[in-house]
Each structure stands twice: as structure tokens, then as C-alpha cells.
Motif scaffolding. Structure first.
Motif, short mmCIF file in Angstrom:
data_model
loop_
_atom_site.label_atom_id
_atom_site.label_comp_id
_atom_site.label_asym_id
_atom_site.label_seq_id
_atom_site.Cartn_x
_atom_site.Cartn_y
_atom_site.Cartn_z
N ASP A 1 0.83 -1.22 0.00
CA ASP A 1 0.00 0.00 0.00
C ASP A 1 0.86 1.26 0.00
O ASP A 1 0.54 2.23 -0.69
N THR A 2 1.93 1.25 0.77
CA THR A 2 2.84 2.40 0.81
C THR A 2 3.48 2.59 -0.56
O THR A 2 3.55 3.72 -1.07
N GLN A 3 3.92 1.50 -1.16
CA GLN A 3 4.53 1.59 -2.49
C GLN A 3 3.53 2.14 -3.51
O GLN A 3 3.88 3.01 -4.32
N ALA A 4 2.32 1.63 -3.49
CA ALA A 4 1.30 2.10 -4.45
C ALA A 4 1.05 3.59 -4.29
O ALA A 4 0.97 4.34 -5.28
N THR A 5 0.96 4.04 -3.05
CA THR A 5 0.73 5.46 -2.80
C THR A 5 1.93 6.29 -3.24
O THR A 5 1.76 7.33 -3.88
N PHE A 6 3.13 5.84 -2.92
CA PHE A 6 4.33 6.58 -3.29
C PHE A 6 4.48 6.64 -4.80
O PHE A 6 4.80 7.69 -5.36
N GLN A 7 4.22 5.54 -5.48
CA GLN A 7 4.33 5.55 -6.94
C GLN A 7 3.24 6.40 -7.58
O GLN A 7 3.48 7.03 -8.61
N LYS A 8 2.07 6.45 -6.99
CA LYS A 8 1.02 7.35 -7.48
C LYS A 8 1.50 8.79 -7.37
O LYS A 8 1.37 9.57 -8.31
N PHE A 9 2.05 9.13 -6.22
CA PHE A 9 2.56 10.47 -5.99
C PHE A 9 3.63 10.83 -7.02
O PHE A 9 3.59 11.88 -7.66
N LEU A 10 4.60 9.93 -7.20
CA LEU A 10 5.68 10.21 -8.16
C LEU A 10 5.16 10.27 -9.58
O LEU A 10 5.66 11.07 -10.39
N ALA A 11 4.16 9.48 -9.92
CA ALA A 11 3.59 9.53 -11.27
C ALA A 11 2.96 10.89 -11.55
O ALA A 11 3.09 11.43 -12.65
N VAL A 12 2.33 11.47 -10.55
CA VAL A 12 1.74 12.80 -10.70
C VAL A 12 2.85 13.84 -10.87
O VAL A 12 2.75 14.73 -11.72
N VAL A 13 3.92 13.72 -10.10
CA VAL A 13 5.05 14.64 -10.22
C VAL A 13 5.69 14.52 -11.60
O VAL A 13 5.96 15.52 -12.27
N VAL A 14 5.92 13.29 -12.05
CA VAL A 14 6.53 13.05 -13.36
C VAL A 14 5.65 13.64 -14.46
O VAL A 14 6.15 14.28 -15.39
N SER A 15 4.36 13.45 -14.35
CA SER A 15 3.43 14.01 -15.33
C SER A 15 3.49 15.53 -15.34
O SER A 15 3.52 16.16 -16.40
N ALA A 16 3.56 16.13 -14.16
CA ALA A 16 3.64 17.59 -14.06
C ALA A 16 4.93 18.13 -14.66
O ALA A 16 4.94 19.14 -15.37
N LEU A 17 6.05 17.44 -14.40
CA LEU A 17 7.33 17.87 -14.95
C LEU A 17 7.37 17.71 -16.47
O LEU A 17 8.04 18.48 -17.16
N GLY A 18 6.66 16.73 -16.97
CA GLY A 18 6.64 16.50 -18.42
C GLY A 18 5.56 17.27 -19.14
O GLY A 18 5.44 17.19 -20.37
N ARG A 19 4.79 18.03 -18.43
CA ARG A 19 3.64 18.73 -19.02
C ARG A 19 4.03 19.68 -20.15
O ARG A 19 3.34 19.78 -21.15
#
Length: 147
Positions: free
Chosen positions: A126-144
């Protein structure tokens, strides 16, 4: 807009509250540069990157790893508006630095590995899923800016 549960918000806040930035940041960036050597091309001004030992002992790489990790604090504090939070960084990385946006994902994977190693058994699925969700949003924002 990404929806965050209170449990996800708490999980992310707890991960960052307990991080040793001076340890985790450099380790994650070093891992990225060693495992994915083509990412080194963006760090030509950082000095000797000729082998793993040189990368791991490079003070410029260590400092930038710390900077990157502290940069994630901005997302932790602005989880409801990560895209706007990283708008300027997205422009910088795309238009000035010309960083391949796929590298953000590579670094996020390396960061996940380093944090998992640090947290050990506390890095649950669960921690991994949440952390990877968070990083996916950051990666998407940086690539916007690239889209």
C-alpha cells in the motif's frame, strides 16, 4: 485533478517527514546515473562521471540529488495542485535544459528503490502504491511542458 485519500496524504507526509535528504537524494540520483548511463549527458558540467565510483563520490551529484529531493517537498505541500506547482520547473527542464522527460520516470523508479531499501518492511504494498502514485503525478507535471 488527482484525488487523494487522507490515508494517501498521511502516507506521503510520513515518508518525507522521516527521510534523510542528504542520504536518500544522492543515492537515488547516483543510482539513476549508474543504471541508466545515458542520463549522464545532462550533467556534463558536474565533473568526473566516468565510472560508478566517480559518480558516487561526486559532490555536485550529491548536492543535486539533495536539491531534487527537496524539490519534492513542494509537491508534498501542494498535493492538490502539483501541475501548477511544477509549471516553471517543467519549462526549465524542457526549454532550457532539454531533458528527455522519460528521465523523470527513471529517477522516480530509482528513488522508489532507495526509499524501499531504507523503509524495509514498512514499505508495504500500500505504501509503495501510494508513493508511486505520488511520483507519477510529479513526473506528469514535470513533463507537461513537453506535450
Amino acid at each position: 485533478m488527482v484525488e487523494w485519500t487522507e490515508k494517501e496524504r498521511t502516507t506521503i507526509a510520513n515518508i518525507f517527514a522521516n527521510l534523510n535528504y542528504e542520504d536518500v537524494g544522492p543515492k537515488a540520483l547516483c543510482r539513476c546515473l549508474i543504471v541508466y548511463p545515458w542520463t549522464q549527458r545532462y550533467f556534463g558540467a558536474f565533473g568526473n562521471l566516468y565510472n560508478a565510483e566517480a559518480i558516487m563520490s561526486n559532490p555536485n551529484i550529491a548536492a543535486h540529488g539533495i536539491t531534487v529531493l527537496h524539490g519534492l517537498d513542494r509537491a508534498v505541500k501542494n498535493m492538490d495542485n502539483i501541475k501548477a506547482t511544477y509549471a516553471e520547473l517543467s519549462v526549465l527542464h524542457s526549454e532550457k535544459l532539454h531533458v528527455d522527460p522519460d528521465n523523470f520516470k527513471l529517477l522516480s523508479d530509482c528513488l522508489t528503490i532507495v526509499i524501499a531499501a531504507k523503509l524495509g518492511k514498512d514499505f508495504t504494498a500500500d505504501t509503495q502504491a501510494t508513493f508511486q502514485k505520488f511520483l507519477a503525478v510529479v513526473v506528469s507535471a514535470l513533463g507537461r511542458q513537453y506535450h
